[in-house]
Design a protein around this motif. Structure first.
Motif, PDB file in Angstrom:
ATOM      1  N   PRO A   9       0.840  -1.204   0.000  1.00 19.02           N
ATOM      2  CA  PRO A   9       0.000   0.000   0.000  1.00 19.02           C
ATOM      3  C   PRO A   9       0.874   1.253   0.000  1.00 19.02           C
ATOM      4  O   PRO A   9       1.966   1.263   0.571  1.00 19.02           O
ATOM      5  N   ARG A  10       0.424   2.295  -0.672  1.00 21.10           N
ATOM      6  CA  ARG A  10       1.145   3.566  -0.710  1.00 21.10           C
ATOM      7  C   ARG A  10       0.144   4.706  -0.558  1.00 21.10           C
ATOM      8  O   ARG A  10      -0.967   4.650  -1.070  1.00 21.10           O
ATOM      9  N   ARG A  11       0.568   5.756   0.153  1.00 18.06           N
ATOM     10  CA  ARG A  11      -0.264   6.941   0.282  1.00 18.06           C
ATOM     11  C   ARG A  11       0.332   8.060  -0.566  1.00 18.06           C
ATOM     12  O   ARG A  11       1.533   8.360  -0.467  1.00 18.06           O
ATOM     13  N   PHE A  12      -0.486   8.647  -1.402  1.00 16.13           N
ATOM     14  CA  PHE A  12      -0.070   9.731  -2.281  1.00 16.13           C
ATOM     15  C   PHE A  12      -0.788  10.993  -1.835  1.00 16.13           C
ATOM     16  O   PHE A  12      -2.022  11.043  -1.798  1.00 16.13           O
ATOM     17  N   CYS A  13       0.009  12.016  -1.481  1.00 14.35           N
ATOM     18  CA  CYS A  13      -0.540  13.200  -0.826  1.00 14.35           C
ATOM     19  C   CYS A  13      -0.573  14.405  -1.760  1.00 14.35           C
ATOM     20  O   CYS A  13       0.097  14.434  -2.803  1.00 14.35           O
ATOM     21  N   GLN A 397      -8.152   4.042   5.508  1.00 15.00           N
ATOM     22  CA  GLN A 397      -8.928   3.670   4.328  1.00 15.00           C
ATOM     23  C   GLN A 397      -8.007   3.561   3.119  1.00 15.00           C
ATOM     24  O   GLN A 397      -6.991   4.249   3.041  1.00 15.00           O
ATOM     25  N   SER A 398      -8.372   2.711   2.182  1.00  7.62           N
ATOM     26  CA  SER A 398      -7.573   2.596   0.960  1.00  7.62           C
ATOM     27  C   SER A 398      -8.476   2.322  -0.231  1.00  7.62           C
ATOM     28  O   SER A 398      -9.590   1.806  -0.089  1.00  7.62           O
ATOM     29  N   ILE A 399      -7.976   2.701  -1.391  1.00  7.31           N
ATOM     30  CA  ILE A 399      -8.688   2.483  -2.641  1.00  7.31           C
ATOM     31  C   ILE A 399      -8.468   1.049  -3.103  1.00  7.31           C
ATOM     32  O   ILE A 399      -7.331   0.573  -3.176  1.00  7.31           O
ATOM     33  N   ALA A 400      -9.537   0.352  -3.430  1.00  2.00           N
ATOM     34  CA  ALA A 400      -9.442  -1.012  -3.954  1.00  2.00           C
ATOM     35  C   ALA A 400      -9.167  -0.946  -5.456  1.00  2.00           C
ATOM     36  O   ALA A 400     -10.023  -0.514  -6.227  1.00  2.00           O
ATOM     37  N   THR A 401      -7.974  -1.333  -5.862  1.00  2.00           N
ATOM     38  CA  THR A 401      -7.577  -1.259  -7.267  1.00  2.00           C
ATOM     39  C   THR A 401      -7.757  -2.574  -8.012  1.00  2.00           C
ATOM     40  O   THR A 401      -7.519  -2.634  -9.215  1.00  2.00           O
ATOM     41  N   THR A 423      -4.780   6.672  -0.372  1.00  2.00           N
ATOM     42  CA  THR A 423      -4.007   5.448  -0.155  1.00  2.00           C
ATOM     43  C   THR A 423      -4.432   4.411  -1.181  1.00  2.00           C
ATOM     44  O   THR A 423      -5.613   4.067  -1.288  1.00  2.00           O
ATOM     45  N   VAL A 424      -3.476   3.941  -1.963  1.00  2.00           N
ATOM     46  CA  VAL A 424      -3.700   2.878  -2.943  1.00  2.00           C
ATOM     47  C   VAL A 424      -3.378   1.557  -2.263  1.00  2.00           C
ATOM     48  O   VAL A 424      -2.325   1.414  -1.631  1.00  2.00           O
ATOM     49  N   ASP A 425      -4.260   0.583  -2.396  1.00  2.00           N
ATOM     50  CA  ASP A 425      -4.125  -0.636  -1.592  1.00  2.00           C
ATOM     51  C   ASP A 425      -2.914  -1.485  -1.938  1.00  2.00           C
ATOM     52  O   ASP A 425      -2.376  -2.192  -1.084  1.00  2.00           O
ATOM     53  N   ASP A 426      -2.421  -1.425  -3.200  1.00  2.00           N
ATOM     54  CA  ASP A 426      -1.288  -2.284  -3.568  1.00  2.00           C
ATOM     55  C   ASP A 426      -0.662  -1.765  -4.860  1.00  2.00           C
ATOM     56  O   ASP A 426      -1.317  -1.714  -5.898  1.00  2.00           O
TER      57      ASP A 426
END
Length: 447
Positions: A9-13, A397-401, A423-426
């Protein structure tokens, strides 16, 4: 998709202005075709700028398994000694295509006119993707298939010896189906004709000519492209320079348009007219995208793109442009989410059978991040924010890609223009097409 290792997972701000000059990796479509055709030429070819991603290395492994000698000289530079048309060897084991639909469909065509038996396997995602559209014309040429009831992997194919030339009108706009037939025609005696009602990317035709194949292209009375190849053909080795991938550049183009204060140059981008529709659409939305230093590399038009922050407006997108930008719709949806007014897309049923159902997944992802999206059977309608930041995702929370590389990169760009970040899940699937994505994104933010 079955991905090795733990999820990433990665968070992009929210980002400051994007500046600098970057190079995106080599075009994936061209990289696949360069490996295949060099493997069929008699002699040594050198490919520079080759995309070194998981999808492309799957193609290289398959060609090694059928007799070609393929060696990486240094990063981005590969040397291939081909075996000649008609001389492919029987692979000793099943060919694992990983997540690469392009590898699978094009190799099916390449092997269809060689008297060898091949088993194609892939990961869980690829194994859900339909192969019937390629099986149908190749079966007419004489190839035999053992396949699941829904025409998915794993499948076994026995190539025709000899293959039969066909006159085939494409049922769907698909460069992969067209290319599969043309590759099969290389080792097929007689005239094979492909009729293409809607033009699709023409990398295969350009590269076939570069390797010495003789094919003609005419326009029918109804405007369809009629591609004729008289086989069998012999290919000669040549050196190929792969331009930057416009589908990879698209993420940075949209990022620079959306992030206030940005002025970014993306160098060496392929400008093939069958791939450039996204730029036309973004310009119609008000985007400032300048093409500089036009030139031709390896038979493909190339330019540097200078992109500056712009106030975008929503538009209704002509379905006729779909084939020339099919891979870019996920990132276009992000641009639409920040535009002023409504963007309407239709005719996008093909997006439902990509690495994921990209209409459903992008609709859910953008909605979760705060965009206003309405999903239809064949497209999305997006009411833009007028330049206001998206809400983003809360901590935890994360986005399900759905393990789709283009969804992951698109939502990473959405994070740059969101209040809370996204946040992208993977991010692991990004390695299939753009391993340098996160590094380059950091480079343009830090200049």
């Amino acid at each position: 998709m079955n991905m090795p290792g733990a999820t990433q997972p990665r968070r992009f701000c929210r980002s400051g202005p994007l500046h600098g000059r970057i190079l995106v990796p080599g075009d994936k479509s061209i990289s696949h075709r360069a490996i295949m055709l060099a493997s069929l030429a008699v002699g040594t070819s050198t490919i520079t700028g080759l995309l070194e991603s998981a999808d492309v290395t799957a193609t290289a492994a398959a060609m090694r398994a059928t007799g070609a000698s393929i060696e990486q000289v240094k990063p981005g530079v590969w040397r291939i000694d081909g075996v000649g048309v008609g001389s492919l060897l029987q692979p000793a084991a099943a060919l694992d295509m990983g997540n690469s639909g392009t590898s699978t469909r094009l190799l099916m065509g390449l092997f269809a006119s060689h008297g060898i038996q091949t088993v194609f396997t892939g990961d869980a995602s690829l194994s859900r993707r339909p192969m019937g559209r390629v099986i149908q014309p190749l079966a007419l040429m004489g190839a035999q298939f053992t396949v699941n009831a829904d025409d998915t992997l794993p499948l076994t194919m026995r190539g025709a010896d000899p293959a039969v030339p066909i006159h085939y009108r494409l049922q769907v706009a698909s460069a992969q189906v067209k290319s599969a037939i043309l590759l099969a025609a290389l080792n097929t005696a007689g005239s094979t004709i492909v009729v293409e009602p809607t033009p699709t990317r023409d990398h295969t035709e350009r590269m076939l000519r570069g390797f010495g194949a003789n094919l003609s292209i005419d326009i029918g009375d109804d405007g369809a492209r009629i591609i004729t190849m008289q086989g069998p053909q012999d290919l000669h080795p040549c050196d190929i320079e792969v331009p930057g991938d416009p589908s990879s550049a698209a993420f940075f183009v949209v990022a620079a348009l959306l992030v206030p204060g940005s002025d970014l140059t993306i160098a060496n981008v392929g400008m093939n007219p069958t791939r450039a529709a996204l730029l036309d659409v973004l310009r119609a939305m008000g985007g400032s995208i300048e093409e500089e230093d036009h030139r031709v590399i390896g038979g493909e038009p190339v330019a540097d793109l200078r992109v500056r922050h712009s106030e975008l407006k929503g538009i209704e997108i002509d379905p006729a442009s779909t084939a020339a930008m099919i891979d870019e719709f996920p990132i276009l949806f992000v641009a639409a989410a920040l535009a002023s007014g409504r963007t309407v897309t239709q005719g996008l049923e093909e997006l439902r059978v990509k690495e994921s159902d990209r209409l459903a997944v992008m609709s859910a992802a953008l909605t979760f991040a705060g965009a206003s999206v309405e999903e239809h059977a064949d497209g999305l309608t997006i009411e833009g924010t007028g330049g206001a930041m998206l809400r983003g995702t809360l901590p935890g929370q994360s986005i399900a890609t759905m393990l789709d590389h283009r969804i992951a990169m698109s939502m990473a760009i959405a994070g740059l223009v969101s209040e809370a970040g996204v946040t992208v899940d993977d991010m692991r699937p990004v390695a299939t097409s753009f391993p340098q994505f996160e590094r380059l994104l950091g480079d343009v933010q830090c200049r």
